[in-house]
Design a protein around this motif. Structure first.
Motif, PDB file in Angstrom:
ATOM      1  N   SER A 155       5.990   9.263  -8.622  1.00 16.57           N
ATOM      2  CA  SER A 155       6.603   8.797  -9.697  1.00 16.57           C
ATOM      3  C   SER A 155       8.565   8.779  -9.170  1.00 16.57           C
ATOM      4  CB  SER A 155       6.518   9.438 -10.953  1.00 16.57           C
ATOM      5  OG  SER A 155       5.302   9.863 -11.177  1.00 16.57           O
TER       6      SER A 155
ATOM      7  N   ASP B  55       2.572   1.599  -3.226  1.00 11.98           N
ATOM      8  CA  ASP B  55       1.609   2.064  -4.169  1.00 11.98           C
ATOM      9  C   ASP B  55       1.170   3.723  -4.335  1.00 11.98           C
ATOM     10  OD1 ASP B  55       1.836  -0.695  -5.634  1.00 11.98           O
ATOM     11  OD2 ASP B  55      -0.202  -1.065  -4.617  1.00 11.98           O
ATOM     12  N   LYS B  56       1.071   3.972  -3.001  1.00 16.35           N
ATOM     13  CA  LYS B  56       0.575   5.371  -2.854  1.00 16.35           C
ATOM     14  C   LYS B  56       1.830   6.312  -3.195  1.00 16.35           C
ATOM     15  CE  LYS B  56      -3.343   5.413   0.012  1.00 16.35           C
ATOM     16  NZ  LYS B  56      -4.046   6.034   1.101  1.00 16.35           N
TER      17      LYS B  56
ATOM     18  N   THR C 235       0.868  -1.004  -0.079  1.00 16.98           N
ATOM     19  CA  THR C 235      -0.052   0.035   0.185  1.00 16.98           C
ATOM     20  C   THR C 235       0.884   1.300  -0.007  1.00 16.98           C
ATOM     21  OG1 THR C 235      -1.702  -1.113   0.977  1.00 16.98           O
ATOM     22  CG2 THR C 235      -1.810   1.227   1.431  1.00 16.98           C
TER      23      THR C 235
ATOM     24  N   THR D 162       4.168   5.671  -5.209  1.00  9.41           N
ATOM     25  CA  THR D 162       4.600   5.520  -6.780  1.00  9.41           C
ATOM     26  C   THR D 162       3.801   6.373  -7.548  1.00  9.41           C
ATOM     27  OG1 THR D 162       5.473   3.472  -6.408  1.00  9.41           O
ATOM     28  CG2 THR D 162       4.742   3.981  -8.623  1.00  9.41           C
ATOM     29  N   GLU D 163       2.413   6.079  -7.061  1.00  4.82           N
ATOM     30  CA  GLU D 163       1.335   7.066  -7.846  1.00  4.82           C
ATOM     31  C   GLU D 163       1.461   8.521  -7.506  1.00  4.82           C
ATOM     32  OE1 GLU D 163      -3.345   7.753  -7.213  1.00  4.82           O
ATOM     33  OE2 GLU D 163      -2.660   5.916  -7.016  1.00  4.82           O
ATOM     34  N   GLN D 164       1.844   9.058  -6.537  1.00  3.40           N
ATOM     35  CA  GLN D 164       1.928  10.386  -5.966  1.00  3.40           C
ATOM     36  C   GLN D 164       3.258  11.149  -6.406  1.00  3.40           C
ATOM     37  OE1 GLN D 164      -0.586  11.790  -4.229  1.00  3.40           O
ATOM     38  NE2 GLN D 164       0.497  13.916  -4.210  1.00  3.40           N
TER      39      GLN D 164
END
Length: 87
Positions: free
Chosen positions: A16, A9-10, A6, A12-14
């Protein structure tokens, strides 16, 4: 999904990131405050991202804490943050 996934993922999304490590250090805090059976309470994040260019260290840490706000409120007891230079 594990808390490690989690967090990964967060972030990475926010942000890069060019480099990201999410390390569960819970076992080394066994018996300390916030620790619970099964771990996933104490984490270390090492991140390199161009998104932090020009930001102060405090601003970088605040951005990471904001991205993980819900996790920090509910299940993550401790988060160590290391912002490393982007390659």
């Amino acid at each position: 999904m594990s808390m490690t996934d989690t967090i990964r993922d967060k972030l990475t999304e926010q942000f890069s990131p060019l480099h990201l490590e999410v390390i569960d250090e819970s076992e080394s805090h066994h018996g300390h405050g916030g620790w619970r059976e099964g771990g996933e309470t104490h984490f270390r994040v090492r991140i390199a991202t161009r998104n932090f260019d020009g930001m102060s260290r405090v601003a970088q840490h605040r951005a990471i804490m904001a991205a993980l706000d819900e996790e920090l409120k509910v299940s993550v007891h401790a988060l160590a943050i290391e912002v490393v230079p982007a390659p």
